[in-house]
Write a protein that holds these residues in place. Structure first.
Motif, PDB file in Angstrom:
ATOM      1  N   ALA A  13       0.943  -1.414   0.236  1.00  0.00           N
ATOM      2  CA  ALA A  13      -0.335  -0.173  -0.364  1.00  0.00           C
ATOM      3  C   ALA A  13       0.282   1.249   0.003  1.00  0.00           C
ATOM      4  N   SER A  14       1.950   1.344   0.642  1.00  0.00           N
ATOM      5  CA  SER A  14       3.180   2.406   0.045  1.00  0.00           C
ATOM      6  C   SER A  14       3.417   2.310  -0.904  1.00  0.00           C
ATOM      7  N   THR A  16       2.003   3.477  -3.866  1.00  0.00           N
ATOM      8  CA  THR A  16       0.178   3.853  -4.112  1.00  0.00           C
ATOM      9  C   THR A  16       1.389   5.757  -3.736  1.00  0.00           C
TER      10      THR A  16
END
Length: 198
Positions: A13-14, A16
């Protein structure tokens, strides 16, 4: 045979927000180039002379490669976001941007990505140039290390740093020679600051 991973639901998720950060830096670089083009026209209209034209394409290529590496390495090599490293690196990268724009604001129309000297203008010795001879390059070095390390792209950070130090030897030598040729430096060792891109 391994294939290049796609951005999927399993992508960290980091990554993006990191890609968004790199996109913002790329937009900032575009703003710099637009500003530099305007400043080039201003300098040339006042008899400005360009120095070091030969190394300029290498500089553009290296800075482009930095942004490409910041995207490709974390994505392809699966580099993680390590909070202590990532947040610290982000703080350094943000400080580098602040220093870069302080340099731009201080030099005004004399700031450029090229080495241009306008005859008759004095050295700029205010702002960060009171403290450092080449403050913009402090920002470049700091950002070149920090921006990739926000997402643990250590190969990009190392590669850029080594190549950038080699390029800066040429660039700073070119700027000092240009200013000396313009009669604005007494001797490189005696100079406290240099508004190099004039």
């Amino acid at each position: 045979m391994n294939s290049i991973p796609a951005l999927t639901a399993s992508t960290p998720a980091s990554l993006t927000p990191y890609l968004l950060l790199i996109g913002l830096v790329a937009a900032e670089r575009l703003a710099e180039l637009i500003t530099a083009r305007r400043h080039t026209a201003w300098s040339l209209a006042r008899g400005g002379r360009e120095y070091g034209r030969g190394h300029y394409p290498a500089m553009v290529a290296l800075h482009t490669a930095l942004l490409v590496g910041c995207v490709v390495e974390p994505w392809v090599a699966g580099r993680p976001f390590v909070p202590l490293l990532g947040w610290s690196a982000l703080a350094v990268a943000a400080a580098a941007q602040g220093l870069r724009w302080w340099c731009i604001a201080t030099l005004g129309k004399r700031w450029n990505t090229r080495v241009l000297v306008v005859p008759g203008l004095p050295l700029v010795e205010s702002g960060p140039y009171r403290l450092l001879r080449h403050p913009n390059y402090v920002a470049v070095v700091a950002e070149g290390v920090a921006l990739p390390l926000v997402h643990s792209a250590w190969i990009t950070a190392l590669g850029f740093t080594v190549l950038n130090l080699l390029l800066l030897r040429v660039r700073i030598g070119c700027e000092d020679a240009a200013l000396t040729d313009g009669g604005r430096l007494r001797a490189p060792a005696a100079v406290h600051s240099a508004g190099a891109a004039s």
